[in-house]
Design a protein around this motif. Structure first.
Motif, mmCIF file in Angstrom:
data_model
loop_
_atom_site.group_PDB
_atom_site.id
_atom_site.type_symbol
_atom_site.label_atom_id
_atom_site.label_comp_id
_atom_site.label_asym_id
_atom_site.label_seq_id
_atom_site.Cartn_x
_atom_site.Cartn_y
_atom_site.Cartn_z
ATOM 1 N N UNK A 91 11.553 -22.851 -29.362
ATOM 2 C CA UNK A 91 10.727 -22.230 -28.317
ATOM 3 C C UNK A 91 11.436 -21.015 -27.718
ATOM 4 N N UNK A 92 12.681 -21.213 -27.304
ATOM 5 C CA UNK A 92 13.417 -20.137 -26.633
ATOM 6 C C UNK A 92 13.799 -19.029 -27.612
ATOM 7 N N UNK A 93 14.219 -19.441 -28.819
ATOM 8 C CA UNK A 93 14.674 -18.461 -29.802
ATOM 9 C C UNK A 93 13.580 -17.492 -30.207
ATOM 10 N N UNK A 94 12.355 -18.003 -30.342
ATOM 11 C CA UNK A 94 11.228 -17.128 -30.687
ATOM 12 C C UNK A 94 11.076 -16.028 -29.643
ATOM 13 N N UNK A 95 11.138 -16.413 -28.363
ATOM 14 C CA UNK A 95 10.981 -15.427 -27.287
ATOM 15 C C UNK A 95 12.175 -14.481 -27.219
ATOM 16 N N UNK A 96 13.382 -14.998 -27.504
ATOM 17 C CA UNK A 96 14.587 -14.158 -27.433
ATOM 18 C C UNK A 96 14.589 -13.113 -28.554
ATOM 19 N N UNK A 97 14.249 -13.560 -29.787
ATOM 20 C CA UNK A 97 14.395 -12.663 -30.947
ATOM 21 C C UNK A 97 13.136 -11.874 -31.290
ATOM 22 N N UNK A 98 11.944 -12.404 -30.910
ATOM 23 C CA UNK A 98 10.712 -11.739 -31.324
ATOM 24 C C UNK A 98 9.917 -11.172 -30.146
ATOM 25 N N UNK A 99 9.786 -11.936 -29.059
ATOM 26 C CA UNK A 99 9.030 -11.437 -27.899
ATOM 27 C C UNK A 99 9.884 -10.446 -27.106
ATOM 28 N N UNK A 100 11.143 -10.790 -26.899
ATOM 29 C CA UNK A 100 12.123 -9.919 -26.240
ATOM 30 C C UNK A 100 11.679 -9.459 -24.846
ATOM 31 N N UNK A 101 10.980 -10.352 -24.132
ATOM 32 C CA UNK A 101 10.598 -10.067 -22.744
ATOM 33 C C UNK A 101 11.614 -10.769 -21.845
ATOM 34 N N UNK A 102 12.462 -9.990 -21.180
ATOM 35 C CA UNK A 102 13.558 -10.572 -20.394
ATOM 36 C C UNK A 102 13.053 -11.458 -19.262
ATOM 37 N N UNK A 103 11.907 -11.100 -18.668
ATOM 38 C CA UNK A 103 11.379 -11.909 -17.563
ATOM 39 C C UNK A 103 10.945 -13.288 -18.068
ATOM 40 N N UNK A 104 10.340 -13.343 -19.259
ATOM 41 C CA UNK A 104 9.930 -14.620 -19.846
ATOM 42 C C UNK A 104 11.163 -15.467 -20.168
ATOM 43 N N UNK A 105 12.162 -14.850 -20.776
ATOM 44 C CA UNK A 105 13.403 -15.567 -21.128
ATOM 45 C C UNK A 105 14.087 -16.089 -19.865
ATOM 46 N N UNK A 106 14.139 -15.257 -18.812
ATOM 47 C CA UNK A 106 14.733 -15.679 -17.533
ATOM 48 C C UNK A 106 13.987 -16.883 -16.966
ATOM 49 N N UNK A 107 12.644 -16.835 -17.002
ATOM 50 C CA UNK A 107 11.841 -17.954 -16.495
ATOM 51 C C UNK A 107 12.087 -19.228 -17.278
ATOM 52 N N UNK A 108 12.196 -19.092 -18.614
ATOM 53 C CA UNK A 108 12.429 -20.266 -19.445
ATOM 54 C C UNK A 108 13.805 -20.876 -19.188
ATOM 55 N N UNK A 109 14.806 -20.028 -19.027
ATOM 56 C CA UNK A 109 16.158 -20.522 -18.741
ATOM 57 C C UNK A 109 16.180 -21.259 -17.403
ATOM 58 N N UNK A 110 15.466 -20.728 -16.404
ATOM 59 C CA UNK A 110 15.378 -21.400 -15.102
ATOM 60 C C UNK A 110 14.766 -22.798 -15.240
ATOM 61 N N UNK A 111 13.715 -22.917 -16.051
ATOM 62 C CA UNK A 111 13.025 -24.206 -16.185
ATOM 63 C C UNK A 111 13.894 -25.207 -16.948
ATOM 64 N N UNK A 112 14.631 -24.736 -17.956
ATOM 65 C CA UNK A 112 15.579 -25.618 -18.652
ATOM 66 C C UNK A 112 16.686 -26.063 -17.688
ATOM 67 N N UNK A 113 17.139 -25.138 -16.828
ATOM 68 C CA UNK A 113 18.141 -25.494 -15.809
ATOM 69 C C UNK A 113 17.578 -26.543 -14.848
ATOM 70 N N UNK A 114 16.282 -26.447 -14.552
ATOM 71 C CA UNK A 114 15.633 -27.454 -13.697
ATOM 72 C C UNK A 114 15.647 -28.819 -14.378
ATOM 73 N N UNK A 115 15.385 -28.847 -15.694
ATOM 74 C CA UNK A 115 15.435 -30.108 -16.451
ATOM 75 C C UNK A 115 16.835 -30.702 -16.401
#
Length: 303
Positions: free
Chosen positions: A142-166
């Motif tokens: 899930x994360x790798x697709x956004x990091x390597x293909x979507x490359x939207x820093x705001x989306x990646x930041x949001x995803x990292x925050x939610x994983x940190x919440x988990x």
């Protein structure tokens, strides 16, 4: 006798299904609420309402106050489980779809397994290793697709925050096992939510003081649905159910939440279900199933 047991089991599973549908649907309202107010403000309203409702349950059921020496532990759990988890999740959801957010947060059992081995002395078994590997591969998908293909820093930041919440949610579960076992679940839920709400209020005052709040029929409904129904009532019923079913069954049944979260996000919010989201979600869920079922069987037979 047998028919009454079957009836009780039937009621239990109907309640589990109902609760997980409500929790899955709540992700839609959590996302929609961001159109009316800031993420911290919504969380303060939600958990303030939930805490008041749970404290009312405590009073009605005469559950009493926790022992004084337990208050500091309840503060820690409240910060980890309510304040950090939901400030991170709601802030991250400004950039991440509701369905994907639910999958990332419900990776929590993977982190709980790691904490259990490291801090609670639980055995690491081949089943747990396989499950953890599958789950981590799912998160990377899930994360790798956004990091390597979507490359939207705001989306990646949001995803990292939610994983940190988990991660924080898993830490709170471990801390509970270490420090708070023996207290009633209702007491723990009510008081940790109260202290967590205080933490969220502090974050709201610092970060969102003076920002516009639209209290409309819709936004108030979102607060009441997520605060009273999804947080207070569902958690209370859930803790009653935990006394009737085993822990593995309980953990596996919570996997219905991100499934419903993905479905409702797609159906109601029109969120796209990409191949990476579906494949990653399937791996995360399958990994937790493998770790719970096969990890448990091996450790029990070995112990």
């Amino acid at each position: 006798m047998g028919s009454s047991i079957l009836t009780n089991k039937g009621i239990v599973w109907v309640l589990i299904l109902l609760i997980t549908v409500i929790w899955g649907y709540a992700w839609v309202f959590m996302k929609a609420a961001l159109d009316f107010m800031g993420p911290f403000t919504f969380s303060a309203f939600r958990f303030g309402t939930g805490a008041v409702t749970l404290l009312l349950f405590v009073w009605i059921l005469r559950a009493g106050k926790p022992p004084r020496h337990m208050w500091k532990h309840l503060v820690v759990v409240g910060m980890l489980q309510t304040a950090i988890v939901f400030t991170f999740v709601m802030y991250g959801m400004q950039f991440v779809n509701a369905g994907k957010s639910s999958v990332l947060l419900y990776s929590m059992p993977l982190w709980s397994s790691i904490f259990a081995v490291k801090l609670l002395g639980e055995k690491i078994t081949p089943g747990k290793v396989a499950g953890l590997a599958m789950g981590m591969l799912g998160l990377v998908t899930i994360l790798g697709w956004d990091i390597f293909f979507v490359k939207d820093l705001s989306v990646i930041f949001g995803e990292v925050l939610i994983v940190a919440a988990a991660f924080s949610w898993a830490a709170s579960n471990t801390y509970y096992r270490l420090k708070l076992e023996g207290m009633t679940q209702l007491q723990v839920s009510a008081y940790q939510m109260l202290f967590g709400t205080i933490g969220i209020l502090a974050a709201t005052i610092v970060a969102e003081w003076g920002e516009p709040i639209q209290l409309t029929g819709a936004s108030i409904f979102y607060i009441l649905f997520t605060g009273v129904l999804a947080s207070a009532l569902c958690f209370t019923v859930w803790f009653v159910l935990l006394s009737m079913i085993d822990m593995v069954t309980a953990t596996l049944s919570t996997l219905l939440v991100p499934v419903f979260g993905l479905f409702f996000g797609w159906w109601i919010l029109g969120e796209e279900l990409t191949g990476s989201i579906l494949a990653g979600s399937a791996l995360v869920i399958a990994g937790i199933v493998v770790a719970q079922i096969f990890g448990r069987e091996k450790s029990e037979s070995g112990g």
